[in-house]
Design an enzyme around this catalytic site. Sequence first.
Site, PDB file in Angstrom:
ATOM      1  N   SER A 145      38.447  36.835  38.440  1.00  0.00           N
ATOM      2  CA  SER A 145      39.272  37.293  39.088  1.00  0.00           C
ATOM      3  C   SER A 145      38.784  37.909  40.490  1.00  0.00           C
ATOM      4  CB  SER A 145      39.526  38.475  38.321  1.00  0.00           C
ATOM      5  OG  SER A 145      40.767  39.302  38.659  1.00  0.00           O
TER       6      SER A 145
ATOM      7  N   GLY B 180      27.233  64.378  41.443  1.00  0.00           N
ATOM      8  CA  GLY B 180      28.184  65.936  40.805  1.00  0.00           C
ATOM      9  C   GLY B 180      29.130  65.777  39.214  1.00  0.00           C
TER      10      GLY B 180
ATOM     11  N   LYS C 141      40.224  55.248  32.418  1.00  0.00           N
ATOM     12  CA  LYS C 141      40.361  55.714  33.407  1.00  0.00           C
ATOM     13  C   LYS C 141      41.413  57.158  33.517  1.00  0.00           C
ATOM     14  CE  LYS C 141      40.698  51.758  35.266  1.00  0.00           C
ATOM     15  NZ  LYS C 141      40.999  51.560  36.845  1.00  0.00           N
TER      16      LYS C 141
ATOM     17  N   ARG D  64      35.659  46.049  36.117  1.00  0.00           N
ATOM     18  CA  ARG D  64      34.396  47.091  36.102  1.00  0.00           C
ATOM     19  C   ARG D  64      34.930  48.527  35.735  1.00  0.00           C
ATOM     20  NH1 ARG D  64      33.884  47.181  42.242  1.00  0.00           N
ATOM     21  NH2 ARG D  64      34.917  45.221  43.522  1.00  0.00           N
TER      22      ARG D  64
ATOM     23  N   GLU E  11      44.065  48.406  41.492  1.00  0.00           N
ATOM     24  CA  GLU E  11      41.906  49.201  42.113  1.00  0.00           C
ATOM     25  C   GLU E  11      42.001  47.985  43.999  1.00  0.00           C
ATOM     26  OE1 GLU E  11      40.234  46.997  39.089  1.00  0.00           O
ATOM     27  OE2 GLU E  11      41.114  49.003  37.571  1.00  0.00           O
TER      28      GLU E  11
ATOM     29  N   HIS F  38      56.657  29.145  67.273  1.00  0.00           N
ATOM     30  CA  HIS F  38      55.883  27.946  66.278  1.00  0.00           C
ATOM     31  C   HIS F  38      54.955  28.331  67.171  1.00  0.00           C
ATOM     32  CE1 HIS F  38      56.760  24.528  65.269  1.00  0.00           C
ATOM     33  NE2 HIS F  38      56.117  23.898  66.812  1.00  0.00           N
TER      34      HIS F  38
ATOM     35  N   PHE G   4      48.174  37.983  38.607  1.00  0.00           N
ATOM     36  CA  PHE G   4      49.011  38.020  40.044  1.00  0.00           C
ATOM     37  C   PHE G   4      50.159  36.881  39.260  1.00  0.00           C
ATOM     38  CE2 PHE G   4      45.230  39.564  41.839  1.00  0.00           C
ATOM     39  CZ  PHE G   4      45.699  39.959  42.687  1.00  0.00           C
TER      40      PHE G   4
HETATM   41  P1  NAP Z   1      39.704  42.333  36.873  1.00  0.00           P
HETATM   42  O1  NAP Z   1      40.322  42.082  37.609  1.00  0.00           O
HETATM   43  O2  NAP Z   1      39.082  43.241  36.232  1.00  0.00           O
HETATM   44  O3  NAP Z   1      38.932  40.650  35.512  1.00  0.00           O
HETATM   45  C1  NAP Z   1      37.953  40.402  35.238  1.00  0.00           C
HETATM   46  C2  NAP Z   1      37.778  39.313  35.204  1.00  0.00           C
HETATM   47  O4  NAP Z   1      36.750  39.014  34.633  1.00  0.00           O
HETATM   48  C3  NAP Z   1      39.051  38.847  34.326  1.00  0.00           C
HETATM   49  O5  NAP Z   1      39.198  37.665  35.327  1.00  0.00           O
HETATM   50  C4  NAP Z   1      39.079  38.630  32.829  1.00  0.00           C
HETATM   51  O6  NAP Z   1      39.607  37.606  32.541  1.00  0.00           O
HETATM   52  C5  NAP Z   1      37.303  38.054  32.907  1.00  0.00           C
HETATM   53  N1  NAP Z   1      36.972  38.612  31.487  1.00  0.00           N
HETATM   54  C6  NAP Z   1      36.536  40.451  30.948  1.00  0.00           C
HETATM   55  N2  NAP Z   1      35.315  40.496  29.972  1.00  0.00           N
HETATM   56  C7  NAP Z   1      35.236  38.951  30.452  1.00  0.00           C
HETATM   57  C8  NAP Z   1      34.409  38.861  29.115  1.00  0.00           C
HETATM   58  N3  NAP Z   1      33.690  39.335  28.500  1.00  0.00           N
HETATM   59  N4  NAP Z   1      33.538  36.957  29.280  1.00  0.00           N
HETATM   60  C9  NAP Z   1      33.961  36.595  30.075  1.00  0.00           C
HETATM   61  N5  NAP Z   1      35.522  37.059  31.019  1.00  0.00           N
HETATM   62  C10 NAP Z   1      35.471  37.971  30.903  1.00  0.00           C
HETATM   63  O7  NAP Z   1      38.158  42.481  37.566  1.00  0.00           O
HETATM   64  P2  NAP Z   1      37.899  42.213  38.849  1.00  0.00           P
HETATM   65  O8  NAP Z   1      37.810  40.857  39.290  1.00  0.00           O
HETATM   66  O9  NAP Z   1      36.624  42.722  38.892  1.00  0.00           O
HETATM   67  O10 NAP Z   1      38.484  43.396  40.356  1.00  0.00           O
HETATM   68  C11 NAP Z   1      38.596  44.502  40.360  1.00  0.00           C
HETATM   69  C12 NAP Z   1      39.293  44.906  40.987  1.00  0.00           C
HETATM   70  O11 NAP Z   1      39.206  45.744  41.949  1.00  0.00           O
HETATM   71  C13 NAP Z   1      40.897  44.067  40.665  1.00  0.00           C
HETATM   72  O12 NAP Z   1      41.558  44.813  40.097  1.00  0.00           O
HETATM   73  C14 NAP Z   1      41.149  44.198  41.972  1.00  0.00           C
HETATM   74  O13 NAP Z   1      42.378  45.460  42.605  1.00  0.00           O
HETATM   75  C15 NAP Z   1      40.101  44.660  42.964  1.00  0.00           C
HETATM   76  N6  NAP Z   1      39.270  43.904  44.055  1.00  0.00           N
HETATM   77  C16 NAP Z   1      40.267  43.618  44.840  1.00  0.00           C
HETATM   78  C17 NAP Z   1      39.895  42.455  45.850  1.00  0.00           C
HETATM   79  C18 NAP Z   1      41.349  42.504  47.662  1.00  0.00           C
HETATM   80  O14 NAP Z   1      41.621  43.326  47.348  1.00  0.00           O
HETATM   81  N7  NAP Z   1      40.560  41.228  48.415  1.00  0.00           N
HETATM   82  C19 NAP Z   1      38.412  41.939  45.691  1.00  0.00           C
HETATM   83  C20 NAP Z   1      37.724  42.108  44.959  1.00  0.00           C
HETATM   84  C21 NAP Z   1      38.055  42.833  44.201  1.00  0.00           C
HETATM   85  P3  NAP Z   1      41.279  37.650  31.189  1.00  0.00           P
HETATM   86  O15 NAP Z   1      41.790  37.493  31.898  1.00  0.00           O
HETATM   87  O16 NAP Z   1      40.195  36.503  30.458  1.00  0.00           O
HETATM   88  O17 NAP Z   1      40.829  39.443  30.673  1.00  0.00           O
END
Ligand code: NAP
Length: 609
Positions: free
Chosen positions: A311, A244, A427, A405, A453, A584, A340
């Site tokens: 992350s 779309g 965003k 992402r 997210e 318990h 976190f």
């Molecule tokens: P994110 O929370 O945006 O974290 C990105 C990670 O990648 C951070 O550790 C960041 O490091 C690192 N990073 C970014 N650019 C980089 C680079 N050029 N080189 C090396 N490291 C780099 O991403 P995500 O883990 O993909 O999660 C996205 C969202 O999905 C989250 O916010 C979450 O809410 C959601 N999610 C939820 C669940 C769940 O509910 N269980 C599971 C998966 C995802 P820095 O800290 O240095 O920036």
Amino acid sequence: MGSSVRKGRAVLPAEQAARPSREQPHRAATEDYHHEAQNANNGQAITACCKNKDKDLQFKIQAYIDKNTVMIFSNTACSLSAKVKELFKSMSIPYCSLELDQTEDGQKLQDVLYELTMETSVPIVFVQQKQIGDYDKTLKAHKEGKIQKLLETKGHDHMQDSYDYDLIVIGGGSGGLAASKEAAKYGKKVMVLDYVTPTPQGTRWVKHSWETMTEAVQNYIGSLNWGYRVSLREKKVTYENAFGEFVGPHTIKATNNKGKEKFYTAEKFLIATGERPRYLGVPGDKEYCITSDDLFSLPYCPGKTLVVGASYVALECAGFLAGLGLDVTVMVRSILLRGFDQEMANKIGEHMEEHGVKFVKEFVPIKVEQIEEGTPGKLKVIAQSTDGREIIEGEYNTVLVAVGRDACTRTIGLDRVGVKINERSGKIPVSDEEQTNVPYIYAIGDVLEGKLELTPVAIQAGRLLAQRLYAGATLKCDYVNVPTTVFTPLEYGACGFSEETALEKFGEENIEVYHSYFWPLEWTVPSRDNNKCYAKIICNIQDNERVIGFHVLGPNAGEVTQGFSAAIKCGLTKAQLDNTIGIHPVCAEIFTTLSVTKRSGGNILQSGC
Ligand code: NAP
């Protein structure tokens, strides 16, 4: 003349203007939306009742203006007439044009038109019955966004009946599906456009399999998709597997995977396109690395794996692969689990390390090279320390990039309809009612700026939005105190503030932190991981020790957190927790017996159950 001439609006006696005509050009729907009026002779009934010839012509003109959102009086030999039509075409705005030189009474119509509008030459343009004027004035109005605005605001009621849909949802993820089904429940005509652009590795999620486990995962995903389609059909929501893209106000182009284009209109739109994994932007990343979107479609076991990022996604994938017995390294740019509670994040890291996951801290990949082809092949990763002083190399079978992402907002024509996005992040900023800056366009889920997210957040926001739009409800999505869980080998559940954010926001003197290790019963007999599971609540002293942060690290942390988050939403205080009788011997029991504050420095180690 018998009719009044007002600036900006040609007005005829109400009784005449309201009368329907038989041969009115109508706004076209779907593909054929640029409409040339065939014949200006507007029906005998009208002509017969008008004694005055001029009045008859006025009525004819007014009827064209009233019946068409965009009306262009033009001349086939006039280059400016051609240009103004091109302008509307380029904006994909449907219009009706009347070629005065090809029309019976054309010259007389033109004279009356000039008198009515005080314009001296064609083209003469009307948008939403408002006189815009000649080519130059139309171009100016377009540049100033006035045409768009007229179409958005005044157009609402006028166009309502002629839209193909009440609501078109772009994106068939959890949030979009929830909103579409909810809207359909209230009798609305709803369409969902859903399209998966394959990853650079070609993954579309449902085709490949990776041994028994990945096959089972794929089967499960397939059954979910089937279930979604069935439930959409049951709710009479139209589903199209097509991409779309806005092409003009209230108008969308849907392109399927064979490149066939269709056009649809709707009164309202919902953007729920979500996010796709980001790449590093270094040589070799898209060619040789995979993302979490590819992992469960890999037709082979990934072998020795480097996970880049620290992350949710990175740690969850690393934990799961290590759990399968693979050699896993995580490359961390700065800290674990940014955003976190850092005490919890570090405990997760320690636990993973103790269970064989290696961490390379403060390094980022700068190049990925293929050493050997294969399934899996062999890759060389060259990485640089974040202070730029050191270069290291490592060999892996698979490199999984999990560095966040990107919102899928840059290719869906938002600029054409004026929806603002944050240029840096992509965003979409929205009001607390998930409305974008363009009133008829809404957005939910991962594309929102400054929101969580998380799938269940998108679902909740989508349902509530549909209820507000179509069922007179007023409840807004509450983005505060959203519980979440990181599914690392030692699960981490959280709700509310991290300790560091609470201290910063309320001041150390106003915060009381209660905490304790706990030892799950099922871990005691095998003497497993003593004093690894950890519980912590953060209370606001100034507010009756209300619980403003809840953190638990242990088995089934998500289950535990879900229940307590309801209590936190109800305003849970420490005293109420103390007054709750525990079960318990479950892990959650610990929250009913927390007595040691961090401030006291008291012993929190557990020696047994
Ligand atoms: P994110 O929370 O945006 O974290 C990105 C990670 O990648 C951070 O550790 C960041 O490091 C690192 N990073 C970014 N650019 C980089 C680079 N050029 N080189 C090396 N490291 C780099 O991403 P995500 O883990 O993909 O999660 C996205 C969202 O999905 C989250 O916010 C979450 O809410 C959601 N999610 C939820 C669940 C769940 O509910 N269980 C599971 C998966 C995802 P820095 O800290 O240095 O920036």
